[in-house]
Design a protein around this motif. Structure first.
Motif, mmCIF file in Angstrom:
data_model
loop_
_atom_site.group_PDB
_atom_site.id
_atom_site.type_symbol
_atom_site.label_atom_id
_atom_site.label_comp_id
_atom_site.label_asym_id
_atom_site.label_seq_id
_atom_site.Cartn_x
_atom_site.Cartn_y
_atom_site.Cartn_z
ATOM 1 N N UNK B 3 13.683 -19.641 -11.402
ATOM 2 C CA UNK B 3 12.704 -20.588 -10.895
ATOM 3 C C UNK B 3 11.911 -20.077 -9.715
ATOM 4 N N UNK B 4 12.087 -18.773 -9.373
ATOM 5 C CA UNK B 4 11.304 -18.203 -8.287
ATOM 6 C C UNK B 4 10.101 -17.471 -8.882
ATOM 7 N N UNK B 5 8.914 -17.780 -8.392
ATOM 8 C CA UNK B 5 7.687 -17.173 -8.903
ATOM 9 C C UNK B 5 6.750 -16.832 -7.758
ATOM 10 N N UNK B 6 5.956 -15.781 -7.952
ATOM 11 C CA UNK B 6 4.786 -15.590 -7.092
ATOM 12 C C UNK B 6 3.584 -15.426 -8.005
ATOM 13 N N UNK B 7 2.406 -15.499 -7.402
ATOM 14 C CA UNK B 7 1.178 -15.444 -8.194
ATOM 15 C C UNK B 7 0.625 -14.026 -8.222
ATOM 16 N N UNK B 8 0.331 -13.516 -9.397
ATOM 17 C CA UNK B 8 -0.312 -12.210 -9.549
ATOM 18 C C UNK B 8 -1.630 -12.410 -10.286
ATOM 19 N N UNK B 57 -2.802 -6.744 -2.484
ATOM 20 C CA UNK B 57 -3.038 -7.731 -1.420
ATOM 21 C C UNK B 57 -1.956 -8.796 -1.480
ATOM 22 N N UNK B 58 -1.224 -8.940 -0.392
ATOM 23 C CA UNK B 58 -0.166 -9.945 -0.316
ATOM 24 C C UNK B 58 -0.632 -10.995 0.686
ATOM 25 N N UNK B 59 -0.966 -12.186 0.190
ATOM 26 C CA UNK B 59 -1.604 -13.227 1.026
ATOM 27 C C UNK B 59 -2.759 -12.619 1.825
ATOM 28 N N UNK B 60 -3.494 -11.717 1.172
ATOM 29 C CA UNK B 60 -4.687 -11.140 1.785
ATOM 30 C C UNK B 60 -4.464 -9.805 2.474
ATOM 31 N N UNK B 61 -3.241 -9.529 2.957
ATOM 32 C CA UNK B 61 -2.971 -8.280 3.680
ATOM 33 C C UNK B 61 -2.618 -7.168 2.687
ATOM 34 N N UNK B 62 -3.130 -5.977 2.921
ATOM 35 C CA UNK B 62 -2.835 -4.860 2.023
ATOM 36 C C UNK B 62 -1.436 -4.333 2.331
ATOM 37 N N UNK B 63 -0.584 -4.302 1.321
ATOM 38 C CA UNK B 63 0.811 -3.908 1.491
ATOM 39 C C UNK B 63 1.256 -3.027 0.319
ATOM 40 N N UNK B 64 2.292 -2.194 0.551
ATOM 41 C CA UNK B 64 2.902 -1.435 -0.530
ATOM 42 C C UNK B 64 3.785 -2.394 -1.343
ATOM 43 N N UNK B 65 3.508 -2.516 -2.643
ATOM 44 C CA UNK B 65 4.307 -3.418 -3.485
ATOM 45 C C UNK B 65 5.764 -2.965 -3.540
ATOM 46 N N UNK B 66 5.998 -1.651 -3.356
ATOM 47 C CA UNK B 66 7.360 -1.115 -3.464
ATOM 48 C C UNK B 66 8.201 -1.402 -2.237
ATOM 49 N N UNK B 67 7.562 -1.792 -1.115
ATOM 50 C CA UNK B 67 8.316 -2.063 0.120
ATOM 51 C C UNK B 67 8.428 -3.547 0.403
ATOM 52 N N UNK B 68 7.553 -4.337 -0.218
ATOM 53 C CA UNK B 68 7.415 -5.739 0.177
ATOM 54 C C UNK B 68 8.238 -6.630 -0.738
ATOM 55 N N UNK B 69 9.125 -7.413 -0.125
ATOM 56 C CA UNK B 69 9.963 -8.304 -0.909
ATOM 57 C C UNK B 69 9.149 -9.449 -1.487
ATOM 58 N N UNK B 81 -9.625 -7.183 -5.708
ATOM 59 C CA UNK B 81 -9.986 -8.599 -5.876
ATOM 60 C C UNK B 81 -10.176 -9.203 -4.499
ATOM 61 N N UNK B 82 -11.268 -9.884 -4.281
ATOM 62 C CA UNK B 82 -11.596 -10.346 -2.937
ATOM 63 C C UNK B 82 -11.387 -11.852 -2.781
ATOM 64 N N UNK B 83 -10.699 -12.502 -3.736
ATOM 65 C CA UNK B 83 -10.549 -13.965 -3.683
ATOM 66 C C UNK B 83 -9.900 -14.426 -2.390
ATOM 67 N N UNK B 84 -9.098 -13.544 -1.794
ATOM 68 C CA UNK B 84 -8.261 -14.005 -0.681
ATOM 69 C C UNK B 84 -8.871 -13.706 0.673
#
Lengths: 441, 85
Positions: B3-8, B57-69, B81-84
């Motif tokens: 039941x845990x989701x994030x938006x991609x 982009x994680x909540x707008x901030x550029x982050x390494x997907x491999x380091x970010x929980x 994508x510039x939506x954020x």
């Protein structure tokens, strides 16, 4: 401003061993770690409920001892924190990913233990999505307890490929093949030399037996010459030592051509404060056992340097691991002479971050006066991008040497230089840091 | 499923507690993480924050997907994508 007697960068085996040793000597230690967990790449643990990675008992025992000793010291770990370098005032600069701010740390000593990176030789298509390093595939497998899905090809050179093949098979998805540039069976005498290193030999056989028992093809004296997009995934072109070519359709490819120190950008500021010592694979890439021994050596060095005495030199434990790694390098030496990078097609990408190709470098190097590494960076954008040359500087320097044999051969550091920040950081995070500092002053 | 989701990029991606964004996206079969500013395919590559190939982009901030929980409710998108913003 954060203060620490000893600041340790990285919570892998070298950093943890250094922190334990310094703490036991009575120094106040703070560890900075980019992830939310400790252990580094080698000891990455599975998320809750996922199966642990298949590893030899000796490896698991080393981790248990390290984590037990570390926990006993009560050392502060600042997670989610990326080390950017040491500024002109001798402050260690750390980006706190939680707050988005940069935090200066005033430390008497800094032990840098940021590990190794994998070498990946350029081949057409190496830059495509679906291609990872073999270590990258392994780390994700350790974290998730799941093998990468689909048809997986592991290629390059070295014992890591065998370990990952065995670990994947144990998790239910063996690779379609392991493509190995060397052929250890051609060096029985060198192989016999491994008898002097029983732990290493046991580790090798531990993984090799799974590869044999499960019949995973180990294609020795063979290389991946190129990767293309296929109708359904990727297509790898394999070349073996007889010159025979064959094509394999797969979903994902892991590449690994050895490891090297992650020493990019590391520089010691002029003057005496703070004392800076590098430890483990970022000083000399010799693996986890050596890293732990080197972490202890680094901590003892710091203690001596703080007393105005000399740094501790190479230890017997380190020399032993160096000899063992030397044997492995001989065993896995490529069977065919390494093909020249200048033989790659002009559209082969050398520098992925800036999308610079073999053809771009040939054009730059075709000028009458040979360019220096630094000029190739500034004029051609090689080693200029987000990875700061970690994955292209060595290859670019090698191709430069092939193209201009009339000029002195450049090295990776000639291209990258040495200066902080050693990782990309948002300008906003740096601006926040100067605000915070000025408020405190 | 926990039941845990994030938006991609508008899709809901499930993840397990402690997993990185890169692991969750890979688990969902997403290997191509968009194209970056010079047209290179963003992707999971080194897994240790060194190569910068998996920037998102994680909540707008550029982050390494491999380091970010991964965290429930995060908005994760391709760098371009510039939506954020």
């Amino acid at each position: 401003m954060i203060e620490a007697q000893v600041l340790v960068i990285g919570a892998g085996p070298a950093g943890l061993a250094a922190a334990i040793e310094a703490s036991r000597a009575g120094l106040a230690v703070t560890v900075v770690e980019q992830r939310e967990t400790i252990g580094g790449a080698i000891y990455r643990q599975a998320v809750l409920g996922a199966p642990a990675t298949y590893q030899p008992p000796a490896v698991r025992a080393r981790w248990r001892r390290l984590v037990h000793d570390f926990a006993g010291c009560g050392i502060t770990v600042r997670h989610g924190s990326v080390f950017l370098g040491i500024d002109g005032d001798g402050l260690a600069i750390v980006e706190n990913r939680g707050t988005g701010h940069v935090e200066p740390v005033a430390a008497k000593a800094v032990i840098i233990a940021v590990g190794a990176i994998e070498k990946v030789l350029p081949r057409p298509g190496w830059n495509k999505a679906g291609v990872s390093t073999v270590g990258g595939l392994q780390i994700m497998m350790k974290e998730t307890g799941r093998a990468p899905e689909g048809r997986i090809l592991l290629a390059g050179s070295g014992p890591l490929l065998i370990a990952v093949a065995a670990q994947m098979a144990r998790l239910g998805n063996a690779p379609v093949a392991v493509v190995e540039a060397g052929d250890p069976f051609r060096h029985p005498l060198t192989g016999g030399g491994l008898l002097a290193y029983p732990t290493l030999l046991a580790e090798a056989l531990f993984y090799l037996k799974d590869v044999w028992l499960r019949g995973i093809p180990w294609l020795r004296a063979t290389t991946v010459a190129g990767i293309e997009a296929g109708a359904d995934g990727l297509v790898a072109t394999l070349h073996d030592y007889t010159g025979t070519e064959r094509r394999v359709a797969v979903d994902r490819i892991g590449l690994h051509d050895g490891i090297r120190p992650n020493d990019f950008g590391l520089s010691t500021p002029p003057g005496t404060s703070p004392v800076v010592v590098t430890a483990g694979d970022c000083r000399e890439a010799l693996g986890a056992v050596a890293a732990e021994a080197d972490g202890r050596r680094a901590a003892l060095s710091v203690i001596r340097l703080l007393q105005q005495r000399e740094e501790v030199g190479t230890t017997a434990a380190l020399r032993r691991e160096r000899n063992a790694q030397g044997l492995l390098s001989e065993l896995f030496a490529p069977v065919s002479a390494r093909p020249l990078l200048s033989g790659l097609t002009d559209d082969t990408v050398l520098c992925r971050c800036e999308n610079r190709t073999v053809g771009d470098l040939k054009a730059l190097c075709g000028k009458e006066d040979p360019l220096s590494g630094r000029e190739v960076k500034h004029n051609g954008r090689f080693a200029m991008g987000a990875c700061q040359g970690r994955f292209c500087a060595e290859n670019t320097a090698r191709l430069m040497a092939e193209l201009r044999q009339d000029a002195p051969a450049p090295s990776a550091v000639d291209l990258t230089g040495r200066r902080w920040p050693i990782r990309p950081v948002p300008i906003g995070a740096l601006v926040c840091a100067s605000d915070d500092t000025s408020k405190q002053e | 499923m926990t039941g845990r989701f994030f938006d991609w990029n508008g899709s809901a991606i499930p993840f397990r507690e402690g997993e990185t964004i890169a692991a969750a996206l890979t688990g969902a079969g997403i290997l191509h993480l968009g194209d970056d500013s010079v047209g290179s395919e963003a992707r999971y590559f080194c897994g240790i924050g060194a190569c910068q190939n998996c920037l998102v982009r994680v909540n707008g901030a550029i982050r390494e997907a491999c380091l970010t929980r991964a965290v429930a409710g995060l908005s994760v998108a391709c760098v371009e994508r510039r939506d954020h913003d």
